[in-house]
Design an enzyme around this catalytic site. Structure first.
Site, short mmCIF file in Angstrom:
data_model
loop_
_atom_site.label_atom_id
_atom_site.label_comp_id
_atom_site.label_asym_id
_atom_site.label_seq_id
_atom_site.Cartn_x
_atom_site.Cartn_y
_atom_site.Cartn_z
CE LYS A 60 -0.70 0.24 4.96
NZ LYS A 60 0.21 1.51 5.30
CD GLN A 73 -3.65 -5.35 8.10
OE1 GLN A 73 -2.54 -5.37 8.76
NE2 GLN A 73 -3.70 -5.14 6.72
#
Length: 682
Positions: A49, A266
């Site tokens: 990411k 997450q």
């Protein structure tokens, strides 16, 4: 050997076989090149990411966007620095301007420095850290004459923090309060805020709450701040709390070029105000949004991802996605069962010793993860006995050292003399003849006069119970502060002025006097040296150098850093601390009901807490690159007695046995000669 706390460098804690894609894959490229409109990038664990965010920034700049018109926000200073460095590497040139890449708190400090006077605060406010907050909370409860058994300082700060994370001011908190204790805390909240305002101070939660208030209440402020940027990128969007969510909405509403990157699977910080709902409802907030899923995992072996994918599907409120491995091969995750926590620690440490002896693995490539802060004790004992180096993450921070806190208090008073918490910390440090009774008399007189204590220092000789010697010392101290307040305003050499200040007050001599032991004295002096070195680094890198800027950078930096120690050691850390890191070898200890999931989550009937615990377990599993070991005990000591335990429901889910309680585990390695219980038996 036990080490102090460590500052883990993001994703450099020892990955031995870290694999990266040679170029952007199709998912990453789509996210990078997506048009300037609302964009949700669902980035699973280990899918790159940060690379997507930095390459998107570079793409915007290459297509004509001035760098300074781009704002990227993340949650830690380490992540912000890494992102800034990667962006520079991709662009490959020294631009005159740079994208604004920072944490939410740093962004809010800049906004508040420009506009906080509209809320009645001075622009030269100081920022209270946790220790300052506790002192302010004690003062508040003392002023309210609150019995300690009714509400302690930590309790008051818990309620205040919870309300601020929900964007509630004292008026709203009083309406929300249910119990008598909460009503008392709401009254304390109001007084606490009044005291902070009188001291020209804000706490870390205020940085967000007051910024939200400014942007919401003052259209001209919102227009000015939103008008600074054409594109906004938010990292770890699943971790935003109410204020961060609203600040994002207010800043992006006009141009609507908002890219948020995160992973609802997450989201593990609900206890500190993060709301997973923000990332789940992004399409509702921004109906025209494009959604890109990053599902190619470059971190973990396929067998580890199989377990992780199987586990997280039991959370129903989530974006559909599945991690796909870019790597091949690898061992099936093991489940180890032990008689008790002592056997668990000894056997795991023995296993680690064998790995270190028989393979090229280094200690820093290994992590032992656990749910609660009580669990590492047995592992520390076993690691010491095995003479293996280890680091327990989360110990004393560099910024918690007394000498560092004393000097930071001086710096705060030079900028904001009305900061009473900092003033009282250093008024007689080093000793200058101002006793505790004299300090109390000063504070009482200031309270009666309705003035800051600093304003009474020059006339302390008129205060009852302040001796002539103490009054002279107070007056001299005021002259000293005023002198350096002026010097720091004019100086071009921040470090040299700091050194002069430290020498003038005899600070180093006082440290030597206080700690006659040579070893401890050296450690204390090294902390002072490190703080001045930090000022030197700031002075070299800052575009506009000032004591205020250095203090802001230092106070914000301690939010996500512990003491820097790049040690080659086994890491012991909680699952919360492990997020964002990766290791070739991971041991996830204590896979039992009551530990993981935690007993508080088990007691929560809504099921939301269990979902967060499952996400926490998922985070632990996806830290592993090559080898994952899950362990549980058949019994644990509780209040001096051995109690039977129940295997974690997450073990059943990961092994595909959740509907077959008598089937046993998919793979459970049980040390020979020990009482056995199949993982599947509940």
């Amino acid at each position: 050997m036990k080490a102090g706390s460590t500052n883990l460098k993001m994703k450099t804690s020892g990955p031995q076989h870290k694999s990266k894609s040679p170029r952007l894959n199709s998912e990453q490229e789509r996210a990078t090149l997506a048009p300037a409109k609302p964009l949700l990038v669902l980035a699973g664990a280990g899918t790159g990411k940060t690379r997507v965010i930095t390459t998107r920034i570079a793409h915007l700049i290459r297509n004509g966007t001035p760098p300074e018109r781009i704002l990227a926000v993340t949650f830690t200073n380490k992540a912000a620095r890494e992102m800034q460095q990667r962006a520079k590497e991709i662009l490959g040139r020294q631009a005159e301007t740079e994208p604004e890449i920072s944490t939410f708190h740093s962004l809010c400090v800049r906004i508040l420095r420009r506009h906080i006077q509209k809320l009645g605060y001075p622009s030269r406010f100081t920022i209270y850290d946790r220790s300052d907050q506790e002192a302010a909370a004690r003062t508040t409860l003392r002023e309210l004459k609150t019995p300690s058994q009714s509400l302690r300082p930590g309790d008051l700060l818990y309620f205040i923090g919870r309300w601020k994370n929900q964007s509630l001011d004292p008026d709203a908190a009083e309406k929300e309060a249910d119990s008598e204790r909460e009503h008392l805390a709401a009254i304390g909240y109001r007084r606490y805020q009044m005291n902070l305002l009188a001291s020209a101070a804000v706490d870390f939660d205020d940085l967000l709450l007051l910024t939200e208030k400014l942007l919401h209440q003052f259209k001209e402020v919102r227009a000015e701040e939103a008008g600074r940027f054409d594109h906004i990128l938010i990292d770890e969007y699943q971790d935003t709390n109410g204020s961060q969510y609203h600040i994002t909405q207010l800043l992006a509403a006009s141009h609507r070029s908002l890219c948020v990157v995160g992973d609802d699977d997450q989201s593990i910080y609900g206890w500190r105000g993060a709301e997973v709902a923000h990332i789940l409802r992004f399409k509702q907030d921004w109906p025209e949004a494009e959604v890109v899923r990053l599902e190619t995992n470059y971190r973990s072996r396929p067998e580890i991802l199989t377990v992780a994918n199987r586990l997280i599907t039991f959370n129903r409120q989530r974006h559909e996605k599945e991690l796909r491995p870019a790597r091949t091969g690898g061992a099936v995750p093991r489940i180890l069962q032990f008689q008790d926590e002592t056997a668990e620690a000894k056997t795991i440490v023995k296993d680690i010793s064998q790995i270190l002896e028989q393979t090229p693995t280094q200690p820093r490539h290994i992590a032992i993860l656990f749910r609660t802060n009580e669990q590492p004790r047995a592992f520390e004992t076993a690691l010491r006995q095995a003479k293996l180096p280890y680091v327990l993450v989360g110990g004393m921070s560099f910024y918690d050292r007394r000498e560092v806190r004393d000097l930071l208090a001086y710096f705060k008073v030079f900028i904001t003399p009305h900061d009473e918490v900092s003033l009282l910390r250093i008024l007689n440090t080093p000793p200058r003849g101002i006793s505790k009774p004299a300090q109390s008399a000063l504070v009482d007189a200031a309270t009666r006069a309705g003035k800051p204590a600093y304003d009474l220092l020059a006339t302390a000789n008129s205060i009852k119970d302040v001796s002539p010697k103490a009054a002279t010392a107070m007056s001299d101290f005021r002259d000293f502060v005023n002198s350096y307040k002026t010097r720091f305003t004019k100086t071009k050499d921040l470090v040299d002025t700091l050194r002069q200040c430290i020498n003038q007050i005899g600070f180093l001599d006082e440290v030597k006097r206080r700690y006659p032991d040579a070893g401890e004295c050296e450690t204390r002096l090294a902390a002072v040296e490190q703080l001045i070195s930090a000022a030197g680094s700031y002075q070299r890198e800052a575009r506009s150098c000032s004591l205020q800027g250095f203090l802001d950078a230092t106070l914000l930096d301690q939010r996500d850093q512990t003491e820097e120690e790049d040690r080659n050691a086994v890491f012991l850390m909680t699952l919360h601390a492990a997020k964002g890191l990766e290791f070739p070898h991971v041991y996830l200890a204590g896979m039992e009901e009551g530990l993981l999931p935690h007993h508080r989550a088990v007691a929560d009937e809504s099921g939301n807490a269990i979902d967060e615990e499952r996400r926490l377990c998922y985070v632990g599993v996806t830290r592993a690159q090559d080898r994952l070991t899950l362990s549980l005990c058949l019994g644990r000591q509780k209040w001096g007695k051995q109690r039977d335990t129940i295997p974690s429901r997450f073990l059943y889910e990961m092994t595909g046995k959740e509907n077959h309680p008598n089937a046993g585990s998919a793979r459970a390695d049980k040390p020979a000669g020990r009482r056995r219980r199949a993982v599947g038996r509940r």
